[in-house]
Design a protein around this motif. Structure first.
Motif, PDB file in Angstrom:
ATOM      1  N   PRO A 179      10.420 -13.902  11.699  1.00 22.93           N
ATOM      2  CA  PRO A 179       9.289 -13.429  10.875  1.00 22.93           C
ATOM      3  C   PRO A 179       9.030 -11.947  11.100  1.00 22.93           C
ATOM      4  O   PRO A 179       9.358 -11.397  12.156  1.00 22.93           O
ATOM      5  N   ILE A 180       8.456 -11.323  10.098  1.00 25.33           N
ATOM      6  CA  ILE A 180       8.085  -9.917  10.226  1.00 25.33           C
ATOM      7  C   ILE A 180       6.613  -9.742   9.873  1.00 25.33           C
ATOM      8  O   ILE A 180       6.041 -10.512   9.100  1.00 25.33           O
ATOM      9  N   THR A 181       6.012  -8.723  10.471  1.00 23.18           N
ATOM     10  CA  THR A 181       4.636  -8.342  10.168  1.00 23.18           C
ATOM     11  C   THR A 181       4.605  -6.840   9.923  1.00 23.18           C
ATOM     12  O   THR A 181       5.594  -6.138  10.149  1.00 23.18           O
ATOM     13  N   LEU A 182       3.467  -6.356   9.459  1.00 27.65           N
ATOM     14  CA  LEU A 182       3.324  -4.934   9.149  1.00 27.65           C
ATOM     15  C   LEU A 182       2.406  -4.262  10.151  1.00 27.65           C
ATOM     16  O   LEU A 182       1.381  -4.815  10.542  1.00 27.65           O
ATOM     17  N   ASP A 183       2.785  -3.067  10.541  1.00 31.69           N
ATOM     18  CA  ASP A 183       1.985  -2.247  11.450  1.00 31.69           C
ATOM     19  C   ASP A 183       1.450  -1.065  10.648  1.00 31.69           C
ATOM     20  O   ASP A 183       2.178  -0.117  10.354  1.00 31.69           O
ATOM     21  N   TRP A 184       0.168  -1.137  10.282  1.00 33.50           N
ATOM     22  CA  TRP A 184      -0.460  -0.114   9.451  1.00 33.50           C
ATOM     23  C   TRP A 184      -0.938   1.052  10.317  1.00 33.50           C
ATOM     24  O   TRP A 184      -1.208   0.880  11.510  1.00 33.50           O
ATOM     25  N   PRO A 185      -1.083   2.216   9.730  1.00 38.92           N
ATOM     26  CA  PRO A 185      -1.690   3.334  10.472  1.00 38.92           C
ATOM     27  C   PRO A 185      -3.060   2.918  11.008  1.00 38.92           C
ATOM     28  O   PRO A 185      -3.840   2.268  10.296  1.00 38.92           O
ATOM     29  N   PRO A 186      -3.386   3.264  12.247  1.00 42.55           N
ATOM     30  CA  PRO A 186      -4.635   2.775  12.867  1.00 42.55           C
ATOM     31  C   PRO A 186      -5.899   3.210  12.148  1.00 42.55           C
ATOM     32  O   PRO A 186      -6.933   2.540  12.247  1.00 42.55           O
ATOM     33  N   SER A 187      -5.845   4.297  11.418  1.00 42.02           N
ATOM     34  CA  SER A 187      -7.053   4.802  10.761  1.00 42.02           C
ATOM     35  C   SER A 187      -7.263   4.203   9.373  1.00 42.02           C
ATOM     36  O   SER A 187      -8.226   4.560   8.684  1.00 42.02           O
ATOM     37  N   VAL A 188      -6.376   3.301   8.962  1.00 45.28           N
ATOM     38  CA  VAL A 188      -6.395   2.795   7.589  1.00 45.28           C
ATOM     39  C   VAL A 188      -6.864   1.346   7.541  1.00 45.28           C
ATOM     40  O   VAL A 188      -6.385   0.502   8.306  1.00 45.28           O
ATOM     41  N   ASP A 189      -7.800   1.076   6.649  1.00 47.15           N
ATOM     42  CA  ASP A 189      -8.169  -0.295   6.303  1.00 47.15           C
ATOM     43  C   ASP A 189      -7.375  -0.657   5.055  1.00 47.15           C
ATOM     44  O   ASP A 189      -7.671  -0.154   3.968  1.00 47.15           O
ATOM     45  N   PRO A 190      -6.354  -1.489   5.168  1.00 46.52           N
ATOM     46  CA  PRO A 190      -5.498  -1.773   4.015  1.00 46.52           C
ATOM     47  C   PRO A 190      -6.250  -2.267   2.785  1.00 46.52           C
ATOM     48  O   PRO A 190      -5.896  -1.913   1.656  1.00 46.52           O
ATOM     49  N   LEU A 191      -7.303  -3.051   2.994  1.00 43.19           N
ATOM     50  CA  LEU A 191      -8.036  -3.573   1.844  1.00 43.19           C
ATOM     51  C   LEU A 191      -8.780  -2.478   1.089  1.00 43.19           C
ATOM     52  O   LEU A 191      -9.057  -2.624  -0.105  1.00 43.19           O
ATOM     53  N   SER A 192      -9.083  -1.376   1.785  1.00 41.98           N
ATOM     54  CA  SER A 192      -9.771  -0.284   1.098  1.00 41.98           C
ATOM     55  C   SER A 192      -8.886   0.351   0.028  1.00 41.98           C
ATOM     56  O   SER A 192      -9.387   0.952  -0.928  1.00 41.98           O
ATOM     57  N   LEU A 193      -7.568   0.214   0.185  1.00 43.07           N
ATOM     58  CA  LEU A 193      -6.655   0.761  -0.823  1.00 43.07           C
ATOM     59  C   LEU A 193      -6.800   0.037  -2.151  1.00 43.07           C
ATOM     60  O   LEU A 193      -6.457   0.576  -3.214  1.00 43.07           O
ATOM     61  N   LEU A 194      -7.320  -1.183  -2.102  1.00 49.08           N
ATOM     62  CA  LEU A 194      -7.464  -1.993  -3.308  1.00 49.08           C
ATOM     63  C   LEU A 194      -8.789  -1.760  -4.015  1.00 49.08           C
ATOM     64  O   LEU A 194      -8.958  -2.177  -5.158  1.00 49.08           O
ATOM     65  N   THR A 195      -9.710  -1.131  -3.338  1.00 48.52           N
ATOM     66  CA  THR A 195     -11.048  -0.981  -3.920  1.00 48.52           C
ATOM     67  C   THR A 195     -11.372   0.454  -4.317  1.00 48.52           C
ATOM     68  O   THR A 195     -12.350   0.692  -5.018  1.00 48.52           O
ATOM     69  N   GLN A 196     -10.557   1.404  -3.874  1.00 49.88           N
ATOM     70  CA  GLN A 196     -10.820   2.785  -4.267  1.00 49.88           C
ATOM     71  C   GLN A 196     -10.196   3.065  -5.621  1.00 49.88           C
ATOM     72  O   GLN A 196      -9.213   2.436  -6.017  1.00 49.88           O
ATOM     73  N   GLY A 197     -10.771   3.970  -6.349  1.00 51.97           N
ATOM     74  CA  GLY A 197     -10.269   4.307  -7.677  1.00 51.97           C
ATOM     75  C   GLY A 197      -8.938   5.016  -7.619  1.00 51.97           C
ATOM     76  O   GLY A 197      -8.535   5.555  -6.586  1.00 51.97           O
ATOM     77  N   ARG A 198      -8.243   4.996  -8.731  1.00 54.14           N
ATOM     78  CA  ARG A 198      -6.968   5.688  -8.818  1.00 54.14           C
ATOM     79  C   ARG A 198      -7.199   7.179  -8.917  1.00 54.14           C
ATOM     80  O   ARG A 198      -7.978   7.657  -9.743  1.00 54.14           O
ATOM     81  N   ALA A 199      -6.529   7.930  -8.042  1.00 53.86           N
ATOM     82  CA  ALA A 199      -6.661   9.382  -8.057  1.00 53.86           C
ATOM     83  C   ALA A 199      -5.904   9.969  -9.236  1.00 53.86           C
ATOM     84  O   ALA A 199      -4.958   9.372  -9.756  1.00 53.86           O
ATOM     85  N   HIS A 200      -6.314  11.112  -9.677  1.00 53.45           N
ATOM     86  CA  HIS A 200      -5.655  11.781 -10.803  1.00 53.45           C
ATOM     87  C   HIS A 200      -5.230  13.180 -10.389  1.00 53.45           C
ATOM     88  O   HIS A 200      -5.951  13.882  -9.679  1.00 53.45           O
ATOM     89  N   ALA A 201      -4.037  13.537 -10.828  1.00 53.07           N
ATOM     90  CA  ALA A 201      -3.539  14.878 -10.519  1.00 53.07           C
ATOM     91  C   ALA A 201      -4.357  15.910 -11.283  1.00 53.07           C
ATOM     92  O   ALA A 201      -4.846  15.663 -12.380  1.00 53.07           O
ATOM     93  N   VAL A 202      -4.539  17.070 -10.665  1.00 51.88           N
ATOM     94  CA  VAL A 202      -5.291  18.142 -11.312  1.00 51.88           C
ATOM     95  C   VAL A 202      -4.385  19.343 -11.497  1.00 51.88           C
ATOM     96  O   VAL A 202      -3.356  19.471 -10.885  1.00 51.88           O
TER      97      VAL A 202
END
Length: 329
Positions: free
Chosen positions: A306-329
Motif C-alpha cells: 500500500p501507498i500513502t501520501l505525505d503532504w507538505p506540513p503547512s498544507v491542509d489538503p481539504l482547503s485546496l477544495l474549498t478555495q476559489g480558482r485563481a486567475h492569471a493577471v
C-alpha cells in the motif's frame, strides 16, 4: 497501451510533427465539448481529481486520501468513476463482495474499500444516484476532461518524473488536451514523487494557483522485512516507478516483470509467476491496484504494497477544495 518513446522526449521530433494535424483535430473536439456542453450542477460539492496525460499519474491515491479526510470530519463522500476496463456499463454501485475488476475496473474496487463508489460513463446519472443514496460530497476519480458535471473544485495530478512529456496532444504526445486549457480549469496542481521532469517548472510557470509537491510513501508490509527476496510484477502506467519504490524499502528484487496498464492476468501469466517464485525462492509482490485484478486463490500468495501520501506540513489538503480558482493577471 505502451507509450512510444517519443512521447517522453523533450524535443517532440519528426514523428510528433507528422502526427500534429491529427492532434489538432483531437484538441478541437475537446475544446468544442467544453464550450458547448452545459455542465449540470449538483446540490452537493463535486471534487474532481484528474490528470492531463494518458496513463497513470496518481489520481486514485489522492482521491482515497481526500475521502478519508472528509470521513474523519463526519462527511459521507461517494466516489464517481467511469469504471475503465470493466464490462459493466453502469450507472451502478460497486459491491466489492460480488463485483470483479473485469466487471467494474480495478480502481473502483480500491475506492469502494473506503467509501461508496459508482461507475458509469454518464457521470450525471451516477452523481444523482449517489446523492439519492446519501452522499454529502462527490469525488470524481477521473472525468477531468468530461464537461457533463459541474466541478466545485478540480485538482490536477502530475507524475513529477514524467511531467507533460513532449508537451504534445495525442497522438503526437501523451496529453489529453493542451496544458494551458487544463490549467484554466484547475484549482491546484499536485506534483507526485521526488523527481522533477525537465521543463515541468516552465510548463507550470503561468499557473497562478497552488503548486504542491506531494511525496508518495510505501507502507512496508510485515511480510517484507529489509532484505527480503522478491519477485515484483506490475501492470500500471509506469511499473518501473513501483520497482524503484520497492528498492527504496531495501528489498532484494530477484526479478521484475512489467505488464500493460489494467492488464487482465491470464492463467498463463499466473502459472509463470508461480513458477518463477518457486524457482528463485522469492516472495511475489505487486501493487494494490494489480492485486484486485488477481484471482482470489492466487492473490493469497502475493503481497501487495500500500501507498500513502505525505503532504507538505503547512498544507491542509481539504482547503485546496474549498478555495476559489485563481486567475492569471
Amino acid at each position: 497501451m505502451h507509450a512510444p518513446d517519443f512521447w517522453s522526449q523533450s524535443d517532440p521530433g519528426i514523428l510528433s510533427r507528422l502526427l500534429w494535424p491529427t492532434s489538432l483535430i483531437w484538441s478541437g473536439v475537446s475544446a468544442l465539448r467544453h464550450r458547448y456542453i452545459s455542465p449540470v450542477r449538483m446540490d452537493i460539492p463535486v471534487y474532481c481529481i484528474g490528470n492531463v496525460t494518458l496513463g497513470g499519474a496518481g489520481k486514485t491515491p489522492v482521491s482515497l486520501d481526500l475521502a478519508q479526510r472528509l470521513i474523519k470530519q463526519g462527511a459521507q463522500p461517494h466516489f464517481l468513476s467511469r469504471g475503465y476496463g470493466g464490462s459493466a456499463s453502469g450507472p451502478l454501485r460497486v459491491d466489492p463482495a460480488h463485483h470483479s475488476a473485469a466487471q467494474v475496473g480495478d480502481e473502483p474496487l480500491l475506492l469502494a474499500r473506503i467509501a461508496p463508489t459508482w461507475i458509469g460513463a454518464d457521470r450525471v446519472a451516477s452523481a444523482r444516484m449517489a446523492q439519492k443514496a446519501g452522499a454529502t460530497h462527490l469525488i470524481m476519480d477521473d472525468g477531468f476532461q468530461n464537461p457533463g458535471l459541474h466541478k466545485t473544485a478540480s485538482l490536477l495530478v502530475v507524475d513529477g518524473a514524467v511531467g507533460f512529456g513532449n508537451g504534445c496532444v495525442f497522438p503526437a504526445g501523451p496529453l489529453r488536451e493542451p496544458v494551458a486549457s487544463a490549467l484554466a480549469r484547475t484549482n491546484a496542481v499536485l506534483i507526485l514523487g521526488d523527481q522533477a521532469a525537465p521543463h515541468l517548472k516552465r510548463d507550470l510557470s503561468g499557473f497562478p494557483g497552488p503548486i504542491l509537491s506531494v511525496h508518495v510513501v510505501a507502507d512496508r508490509p510485515d511480510a517484507l522485512p529489509i532484505g527480503a527476496k522478491c519477485i515484483a510484477f506490475a501492470g500500471i502506467g509506469r511499473p518501473e516507478k513501483f520497482f524503484a519504490t520497492l528498492r527504496g524499502l531495501d528489498l532484494d528484487l530477484l526479478l521484475t516483470q512489467e505488464f500493460p496498464d489494467h492488464h487482465d492476468f491470464s492463467s498463463q501469466d499466473i502459472e509463470a509467476l508461480e513458477k518463477q517464485a518457486q524457482t528463485l525462492g522469492g516472495t511475489l509482490v505487486t501493487t494494490e491496484k494489480d492485486a484486485v485484478r488477481l484471482p482470489a486463490a492466487f492473490r493469497s500468495q502475493v503481497v501487495s504494497v500500500p501507498i500513502t501520501l505525505d503532504w507538505p506540513p503547512s498544507v491542509d489538503p481539504l482547503s485546496l477544495l474549498t478555495q476559489g480558482r485563481a486567475h492569471a493577471v
